[in-house]
Scaffold this active site. Structure first.
Site, PDB file in Angstrom:
ATOM      1  N   CYS A 195       0.869  -1.170   0.000  1.00 52.20           N
ATOM      2  CA  CYS A 195       0.000   0.000   0.000  1.00 52.20           C
ATOM      3  C   CYS A 195       0.912   1.227   0.000  1.00 52.20           C
ATOM      4  O   CYS A 195       2.076   1.129   0.361  1.00 52.20           O
ATOM      5  CB  CYS A 195      -0.900  -0.010   1.226  1.00 52.20           C
ATOM      6  N   CYS A 203      -4.347  -0.769  -2.542  1.00 54.08           N
ATOM      7  CA  CYS A 203      -4.851   0.537  -2.971  1.00 54.08           C
ATOM      8  C   CYS A 203      -4.392   0.770  -4.404  1.00 54.08           C
ATOM      9  O   CYS A 203      -3.391   0.212  -4.843  1.00 54.08           O
ATOM     10  CB  CYS A 203      -4.379   1.650  -2.043  1.00 54.08           C
ATOM     11  N   CYS A 222       3.596   0.010  -8.292  1.00 57.42           N
ATOM     12  CA  CYS A 222       4.165  -1.269  -7.889  1.00 57.42           C
ATOM     13  C   CYS A 222       5.455  -1.549  -8.644  1.00 57.42           C
ATOM     14  O   CYS A 222       5.487  -1.531  -9.873  1.00 57.42           O
ATOM     15  CB  CYS A 222       3.154  -2.385  -8.158  1.00 57.42           C
TER      16      CYS A 222
END
Length: 147
Positions: A14, A86, A93
């Site tokens: 997250c 999220c 990422c």
């Protein structure tokens, strides 16, 4: 002779590694620790949210000793699954080894929702709701990861 089966390694990701990913790590350790090795990290960690600690404690899970970490601190670990909680973490990422399957399960951001709360109880209601939603996801592990 008994052979030891290795646990499934999951990284919860997250943005801030302050709330949702910490809750997911705590729930996984508590409910699925026998089969899943849970970790959490963020792309911009900024400490574990005290309200997240409180909400989890109310549910009987202590996450007060967990720490907020940058995802690159875990780059040497091989994860079976990377779970973004999220949308901003999903977009930011980092690339993980091909072995890692990256999944996204979006949850509302309790600190953002609580920002407009008029009372502490109202603020905590957002944390409790998301805590319970994350628990529902974790209770379905590891099956939901393999779908």
């Amino acid at each position: 002779m008994e052979t030891k089966t290795s646990k499934i390694k999951v990284l919860y990701l997250c943005t801030g590694n302050a709330c949702r990913s910490q809750m997911a790590e705590g729930w996984t350790r508590s409910l699925k620790g026998d089969v899943i090795e849970a970790h959490s990290a963020g792309v911009e960690p900024h400490g574990v949210d005290p309200r997240a600690i409180r909400a989890m404690a109310e549910a009987g899970v202590d996450i007060s000793a967990q720490t907020s970490k940058y995802v690159d601190m875990l780059e040497d670990m091989d994860f079976d699954y990377v779970v973004a909680l999220c949308s901003s973490a999903q977009q930011a990422c980092p690339v993980f080894p091909a072995k890692s399957r990256v999944l996204h399960f979006g949850f509302d951001d309790p600190p953002a929702l609580a920002a407009g709360a008029k009372t502490e109880e109202e603020a905590m209601s957002h944390y409790r709701r998301v805590r319970d939603e994350i628990r529902q996801l974790v209770e379905r592990l590891p099956k939901v990861l393999m779908e």
